[in-house]
Write an enzyme that holds these catalytic residues in place. Structure first.
Site, PDB file in Angstrom:
ATOM      1  N   SER A 203      34.764  23.341  43.942  1.00  0.00           N
ATOM      2  CA  SER A 203      34.215  24.644  44.285  1.00  0.00           C
ATOM      3  C   SER A 203      33.332  25.136  43.142  1.00  0.00           C
ATOM      4  O   SER A 203      33.449  24.675  41.999  1.00  0.00           O
ATOM      5  CB  SER A 203      35.351  25.646  44.530  1.00  0.00           C
ATOM      6  OG  SER A 203      34.861  26.973  44.590  1.00  0.00           O
ATOM      7  N   TYR A 216      42.906  30.472  41.846  1.00  0.00           N
ATOM      8  CA  TYR A 216      41.979  29.579  42.539  1.00  0.00           C
ATOM      9  C   TYR A 216      41.054  28.864  41.553  1.00  0.00           C
ATOM     10  O   TYR A 216      40.863  27.647  41.627  1.00  0.00           O
ATOM     11  CB  TYR A 216      41.157  30.369  43.553  1.00  0.00           C
ATOM     12  CG  TYR A 216      40.272  29.512  44.421  1.00  0.00           C
ATOM     13  CD1 TYR A 216      40.810  28.733  45.439  1.00  0.00           C
ATOM     14  CD2 TYR A 216      38.888  29.471  44.211  1.00  0.00           C
ATOM     15  CE1 TYR A 216      39.999  27.932  46.234  1.00  0.00           C
ATOM     16  CE2 TYR A 216      38.074  28.677  45.004  1.00  0.00           C
ATOM     17  CZ  TYR A 216      38.636  27.908  46.009  1.00  0.00           C
ATOM     18  OH  TYR A 216      37.827  27.119  46.790  1.00  0.00           O
TER      19      TYR A 216
END
Length: 240
Positions: A203, A216
């Site tokens: 990501s 995250y």
């Protein structure tokens, strides 16, 4: 979204795959051509491009002749890029694994309408024993695996103080340990292939750490570091 690829480049070649035409196949093709078979019929019979057959017949076997072979990809997480990969590559058999059984069924129906060869499996990447046993299940239907796409992942917002230990651990179990388990489980099967790849979906938050994304971002940074170290190891001892 960031795609992290381990091993040597040329992912598209791995997914589409080629193998040399065997001498007996070459002899059979020549005999059939002498009997009047055209390039279109020969291409269909031997599973290769019509223009390639024409060139081979024209040059009399003076250039390396290859025929396409079907490759097998194991993809965790049916949605997002996982489904996109399997629809976009010809001659690719897909083994989709996800915890969402309803989503798997929906994807399976879409793939069937697009003439994509696919099998589906319900799998929880946080289940150590299930992941360890999964390669054996896949091998019953697909003798070889050429591509592993670790696409399963979850998101959770909040500052470090806002995210509980339980939620932090749950997110890491999916985003990081799921990738570690799947990679470890499938490495022996991947090494049996002539040309294999491991793709880890990371990501942008594995490059930056914005506010409210403590857990995250930490998991995605971990994925990038794991991929980088694995890539070095695999170059020292290449797959297959």
């Amino acid at each position: 979204m960031t795609v992290e690829i381990s091993a040597i480049p040329a992912l598209s070649r791995t997914m589409q795959g080629e193998e040399m035409l065997q001498p007996e196949e070459v002899a059979a093709m020549l005999r059939l051509h002498e009997l009047g078979w055209g390039a279109k019929r020969l291409a269909k019979e031997f599973g290769c491009a019509r223009n390639t057959v024409r060139r081979y017949l024209r040059e009399g076997g003076t250039f390396p002749f290859r025929k396409p072979v079907r490759r097998t990809a194991v993809i965790t997480g049916w949605h997002w890029t996982g489904f996109g990969h399997c629809l976009g590559v010809p001659r690719l058999s897909c083994c989709l694994a996800d915890l969402d059984e309803a989503g798997l069924s929906e994807t399976f129906e879409l793939a069937a309408s697009a003439a994509v060869r696919m099998s589906q499996y319900v799998l929880d990447v946080t289940d150590r024993e299930a992941v360890a046993a999964f390669p054996k299940v896949v091998k019953e239907r697909h003798p070889k695996v050429h591509l592993l796409v670790n696409n399963a992942g979850v998101a959770l917002g909040g500052t470090f103080e806002q995210v509980s230990d339980e939620d932090f651990e749950w997110l890491f179990e999916v985003n990081f340990w799921g990738i570690v388990r799947m990679t470890r489980a499938f490495l022996p099967l991947l090494r049996e292939s002539d040309d294999a790849r491991v793709v880890n979906m990371s990501s942008l938050f594995g490059l930056i750490a914005p506010p409210g994304q403590a857990a995250y971002s930490a998991s995605k940074f971990a994925v990038r570091v794991f991929r980088r170290r694995c890539s070095m190891n695999l170059r020292e001892r290449p797959l297959a």
